[in-house]
Design an enzyme around this catalytic site. Structure first.
Site, PDB file in Angstrom:
ATOM      1  N   LEU A 129      -3.455  -2.907   1.916  1.00 59.79           N
ATOM      2  CA  LEU A 129      -2.904  -1.558   1.929  1.00 59.79           C
ATOM      3  C   LEU A 129      -3.875  -0.651   1.196  1.00 59.79           C
ATOM      4  CD1 LEU A 129       0.866  -2.164   1.010  1.00 59.79           C
ATOM      5  CD2 LEU A 129      -0.083  -1.678   3.268  1.00 59.79           C
ATOM      6  N   ASP A 130      -4.004   0.586   1.652  1.00 57.55           N
ATOM      7  CA  ASP A 130      -4.832   1.557   0.944  1.00 57.55           C
ATOM      8  C   ASP A 130      -4.336   1.702  -0.488  1.00 57.55           C
ATOM      9  OD1 ASP A 130      -6.163   2.011   3.326  1.00 57.55           O
ATOM     10  OD2 ASP A 130      -4.929   3.743   3.854  1.00 57.55           O
ATOM     11  N   MET A 131      -5.230   2.062  -1.377  1.00 59.31           N
ATOM     12  CA  MET A 131      -4.873   2.184  -2.785  1.00 59.31           C
ATOM     13  C   MET A 131      -3.686   3.127  -2.970  1.00 59.31           C
ATOM     14  SD  MET A 131      -7.249   3.251  -6.068  1.00 59.31           S
ATOM     15  CE  MET A 131      -7.379   4.982  -5.619  1.00 59.31           C
ATOM     16  N   THR A 133      -1.258   3.777  -0.954  1.00 55.47           N
ATOM     17  CA  THR A 133      -0.057   3.363  -0.234  1.00 55.47           C
ATOM     18  C   THR A 133       0.698   2.296  -1.010  1.00 55.47           C
ATOM     19  OG1 THR A 133      -1.203   3.791   1.861  1.00 55.47           O
ATOM     20  CG2 THR A 133       0.802   2.473   1.970  1.00 55.47           C
ATOM     21  N   ARG A 230      -2.579   7.349   8.922  1.00 57.65           N
ATOM     22  CA  ARG A 230      -3.008   8.620   8.351  1.00 57.65           C
ATOM     23  C   ARG A 230      -3.833   9.426   9.354  1.00 57.65           C
ATOM     24  NH1 ARG A 230      -5.471   6.375   2.740  1.00 57.65           N
ATOM     25  NH2 ARG A 230      -5.834   8.599   2.316  1.00 57.65           N
TER      26      ARG A 230
END
Length: 286
Positions: A129-131, A133, A230
């Site tokens: 997961l993106d930082m 998120t 996104r």
């Protein structure tokens, strides 16, 4: 390390060779070691490579240190882990926003290090997961299960559902975004829709409710491109609120949360379905 794996009732009949090669994806070299050392047993007995595995059998696999050399990483803080599901082979945790899934440098501490401390041994990233998120994320507890989970991910059999608060209003209840995604030539951190050179990407979007001039949506991923939700929403004029890269509408956090994660456990064939909550995401909806 020895693993005892009960073969579930609904498991298809296959040979030991087929099981290790085509279902467990054990590398050729390690399969050779298992065979030479007689480290494969069924119901407590050494078994021929062409013998059949049947539902109800107990498969026993023993791996030596040279089969899967331990990968040592710095241990993080176990108390920072919020587990959602945990068994001998896999763990699913609720990642907080603002924390990296894994470090970019060997000494950098991230969620992987905290999960490894919680488990007591090095774990392995299955997806990230993106930082910015938050939400449900899956880790493998050992290198044996990792390629099996990776294949499930490649075959799109790990289902991920996200909640996002998007800027603007949506007129249709459901739709599918299939724009290809590629790198932004002007900013290496960003991705863009690139119809000609991008990679295929598919996001299923469902409108849950309108909140003022914004829209709360559910997004289900069929592919897992970097920044996929996104970029897809931003391309259609629906940038996620609080997105530091793709939105000019600031918030206390990126309003994207990995709400649900579902898969069929490859060893037990039982469905694992978890739901992750986030106080900060809920607060951002008010």
């Amino acid at each position: 390390m020895t693993y005892k794996i009960p073969i579930p009732e609904s498991f298809p009949e296959m040979t030991v060779k087929e099981l290790l090669e085509d279902y467990f994806f054990i590398p050729r070299k390690i399969r050779h070691f298992l065979r030479m050392k007689k480290h494969v047993h069924v119901n407590g007995e050494s078994i021929h490579w062409q013998s059949s595995i049947q539902a109800g059998d107990i498969l026993e696999l023993t791996f030596d240190q040279e089969d899967y050399p331990e990968k040592l990483i710095p241990m993080g803080k176990a108390e920072l882990v919020d587990p959602l599901y945990d068994d001998e082979h896999v763990i699913i945790v609720n990642k907080p926003e603002g924390m990296k899934t894994h470090g970019n440098e060997p000494t950098e501490i991230a969620l992987l290090n905290h999960v490894s401390a919680y488990v007591g041994s090095t774990c392995y990233v299955v997806h990230r997961l993106d930082m910015e998120t938050s939400g449900a994320i899956l880790f493998a507890k050992n290198p044996f299960i990792l390629p099996i989970l990776n294949r499930l991910l490649e075959d799109k059999r790990i289902y991920r559902e996200y909640l996002a608060l998007a800027q603007g209003t949506i007129t249709k209840k459901e739709w599918t975004i299939t724009d290809k995604i590629g790198r932004d030539r002007h900013n290496r951190r960003k991705r863009v829709v690139d119809i000609r050179n991008g990679q295929s990407a598919e996001t299923h979007v469902t409108l849950l409710k309108k909140i003022g001039r914004n829209s709360l949506v559910s997004c289900r991923l069929k592919t897992g491109r970097t920044h996929q939700i996104r970029v897809h929403l931003r391309h259609h004029g629906l940038a996620i609120i609080g997105d530091p890269l793709y939105s000019n509408k600031r918030a206390s956090r990126l309003m994207l949360h990995a709400h649900k994660l579902t898969l069929i456990h490859p060893l037990t064939l039982k469905t694992i379905a978890v739901t992750a909550s986030s106080d900060s995401f809920e607060l951002g909806l008010k």
